[in-house]
Every structure is written in C-alpha cells, then in structure tokens.
Design an enzyme around this catalytic site. Sequence first.
Site, PDB file in Angstrom:
ATOM      1  N   ASP A  64     -18.749 110.739 -28.011  1.00 32.57           N
ATOM      2  CA  ASP A  64     -17.533 109.953 -28.257  1.00 32.57           C
ATOM      3  C   ASP A  64     -16.305 110.738 -27.791  1.00 32.57           C
ATOM      4  OD1 ASP A  64     -17.475 111.834 -30.252  1.00 32.57           O
ATOM      5  OD2 ASP A  64     -17.031 110.437 -31.879  1.00 32.57           O
ATOM      6  N   SER A  65     -16.521 111.935 -27.237  1.00 35.74           N
ATOM      7  CA  SER A  65     -15.456 112.637 -26.512  1.00 35.74           C
ATOM      8  C   SER A  65     -14.968 111.735 -25.378  1.00 35.74           C
ATOM      9  CB  SER A  65     -15.965 113.974 -25.962  1.00 35.74           C
ATOM     10  OG  SER A  65     -17.185 113.800 -25.262  1.00 35.74           O
ATOM     11  N   ASP A 103     -23.691 108.979 -28.853  1.00 34.37           N
ATOM     12  CA  ASP A 103     -22.978 109.261 -30.098  1.00 34.37           C
ATOM     13  C   ASP A 103     -22.747 107.976 -30.875  1.00 34.37           C
ATOM     14  OD1 ASP A 103     -22.054 111.576 -31.311  1.00 34.37           O
ATOM     15  OD2 ASP A 103     -20.515 111.922 -29.785  1.00 34.37           O
ATOM     16  N   LYS A 133     -26.661 110.414 -31.847  1.00 33.07           N
ATOM     17  CA  LYS A 133     -26.114 111.603 -32.507  1.00 33.07           C
ATOM     18  C   LYS A 133     -25.167 111.145 -33.610  1.00 33.07           C
ATOM     19  CE  LYS A 133     -23.090 114.553 -30.504  1.00 33.07           C
ATOM     20  NZ  LYS A 133     -21.912 114.384 -31.392  1.00 33.07           N
ATOM     21  N   GLU A 135     -22.468 112.627 -36.587  1.00 29.59           N
ATOM     22  CA  GLU A 135     -21.714 113.769 -37.119  1.00 29.59           C
ATOM     23  C   GLU A 135     -21.840 113.835 -38.634  1.00 29.59           C
ATOM     24  OE1 GLU A 135     -17.649 114.063 -35.885  1.00 29.59           O
ATOM     25  OE2 GLU A 135     -18.159 113.906 -33.750  1.00 29.59           O
ATOM     26  N   GLU A 202     -21.123 123.010 -33.695  1.00 24.71           N
ATOM     27  CA  GLU A 202     -19.862 123.067 -32.935  1.00 24.71           C
ATOM     28  C   GLU A 202     -18.867 124.002 -33.595  1.00 24.71           C
ATOM     29  OE1 GLU A 202     -18.167 119.347 -31.590  1.00 24.71           O
ATOM     30  OE2 GLU A 202     -16.276 120.328 -31.022  1.00 24.71           O
TER      31      GLU A 202
HETATM   32  O1  KIV Z   1     -18.586 113.861 -28.234  1.00 20.44           O
HETATM   33  C1  KIV Z   1     -19.087 114.841 -27.665  1.00 20.44           C
HETATM   34  O2  KIV Z   1     -19.000 115.006 -26.453  1.00 20.44           O
HETATM   35  C2  KIV Z   1     -19.809 115.797 -28.498  1.00 20.44           C
HETATM   36  C3  KIV Z   1     -20.263 117.075 -27.870  1.00 20.44           C
HETATM   37  C4  KIV Z   1     -19.140 117.920 -27.477  1.00 20.44           C
HETATM   38  C5  KIV Z   1     -21.248 117.789 -28.713  1.00 20.44           C
HETATM   39  O3  KIV Z   1     -19.994 115.555 -29.646  1.00 20.44           O
END
Ligand code: KIV
Length: 302
Positions: A64-65, A103, A133, A135, A202
């Site tokens: 989600d970056s 994510d 993924k 968090e 992280e």
């Molecule tokens: O959102 C993302 O890109 C991430 C990675 C940096 C682990 O969570």
Amino acid sequence: MSVAPDAGSSKVTVPDILSRKPDSLSSSSEPNGAKQKITCITAYDYPTARLVDEAGVDILLVGDSLGMVVLGYDSTLPVTLDEMLHHVRAVRRGTQRALLVADMPYGSFHVSLDESVRNAVRLVKEGGAEAVKVEGGERRIELIARLVEAEIPVMGHVGLTPQSINAFGGFHVRGKTRDAARQVERDARAVEAAGAFAVVLESVPREVAAHVTQQLRIPTIGIGAGPDCDGQVLVFHDLVGLTEGRTPKFVRRYAHLSADISRAVSEYCSDVRSGKFPSDAESYHSATELREKIPATSSSQR
Ligand code: KIV
C-alpha cells in the site's frame, strides 16, 4: 550456499518461501542449515512487474506504499481496496514466476472479521494475489487465523507499521527500548502462531530483528531491520532512484532513474523545439508515385 529455488527457474510458492527458513535440522549441506536469502520488491504496474519478475525476485509485493509512491498521497491511509485491486491486477498480468503478495489497505480489515475475509478474497479472486499482507501483530491473531482457514496465505508485518502512523505519531524506529523490543517479539510470535507464512520486520534495530529471526520458525523479511533477517524487501522506486527527496537510511539506490528520466525528457523537448525530432528516418513516407500528387504542406496550412 544452497540455492532453493534458483532465480529464474520454477514458480515460487508459499511452501517454497517457508522452506527457505534456515533450520539446524535441515538436510542442507550448509553449516547451520543456511538457505538462500529471500528477495522481495514492491511493484505497482505491469511493466515494472515484468522487469522485476524476469530479473528473478522471489516475492512481488503490491504494497500500500502505492499510495505514497505512485498515487501521491502523503500517507498510506487513503489507499482503497479498489485502488489496490486495480494495481494488483496489473502486476498479476506481468508476473510469471514470483509469489504475488497484495497488501490489505487501511480500513479493509478493521471493521469486522467477515468483511476482512471478504476483502482478502477479492484480492485473490479479482486481483490474482497468491497471499495477502496484514499490518499488526497481537491484534491480528484472529484475523490471520480466519484468513488462513479461508485458504489465504498471510504475510505478517510488525515493527513500524505505516498504517499506524496516527497512533505512533510518525515514522520512527520501533523496538528501541527493552519493552518495545519485547513487544516486537510478541507481535512476531503472535502472527507466526496465528498461521502466517512469513513476517515483515520494518524499522527495528538490527539486534532485535536478529533475535526475532532466531526465535521464529517462519522467515522474516526485513526492511530497515539489518542484514540478519531471512530476506529483504525494498520499495522499487527507492531501489532504482525514482523517489524524490530524502529516503530512510536503510535504502540503497541501485540506479538513479530520476536523473536519467529528467535528462531524457529535457532532451526530447529541446529536439522537438529545434526541429531535430523526428528525423526523416523516423517518419513514414508515401509511395514514390504519389509523392508529387500530394502538395507540400505550407506553414499557413499547419
Ligand atoms: O507497502 C509496502 O510497500 C510495504 C513494504 C515496504 C514492506 O509494506
């Protein structure tokens, strides 16, 4: 060092990633059951996914970056499930070999367990993700167990979790005090116990990441967590030098594409303005017998 699987060979699966956890009881011929480190890079679009996949990375993460790196938001919080799906589908089309992880964006797993499972199922069914993924550590035990029960492999993410920016008050290293380090360990153990197949650590001190890595049976994937994790992840745009401004100290730039792109665009503008682009060789031509029948364009007709 043992190599399993070889970069560039067969499709990477969740069991492959699990099997990369060093194990003193492993049949590997390496001392302490050493295994090849896991590589993970983010991607948000088709051409990047193709390049990264063909280069042999193990895991492609549609993080989600996306929100900050590609969509221009100032945090990851505004990213929606539909935005994620749009990009996961594009990455899916460009990915052959790597394991594709998506994510779960902020808000997609915070309301109820049922809704969270439904949202994760969409990432798999509509996006083509092979794992999601999530968090958070201890607070996600129930959710991770439900997702695993629904046949959705889960990658955990503990330490600095950017979706918690409002609660944390900023992007600070986590686990610097003894209590905070213990919390990172509890969180990592919790996601493992709930059934995650790997966990991102992280922005935690190297020593904490090394300890947690030793304690877990699942691989740890570090970002700003030092070299002792079982694998590493970087944001693609950081790695190739496409992000503006200061980057965190853990980023290593392997290329400087911003400078290359700026130079290329300025040169293009200058060539168009001076008439150097396009050249005759870069133009299509009429058939010879038609040429004199087509009047030359005068500047007043353009
Ligand atoms: O959102 C993302 O890109 C991430 C990675 C940096 C682990 O969570």
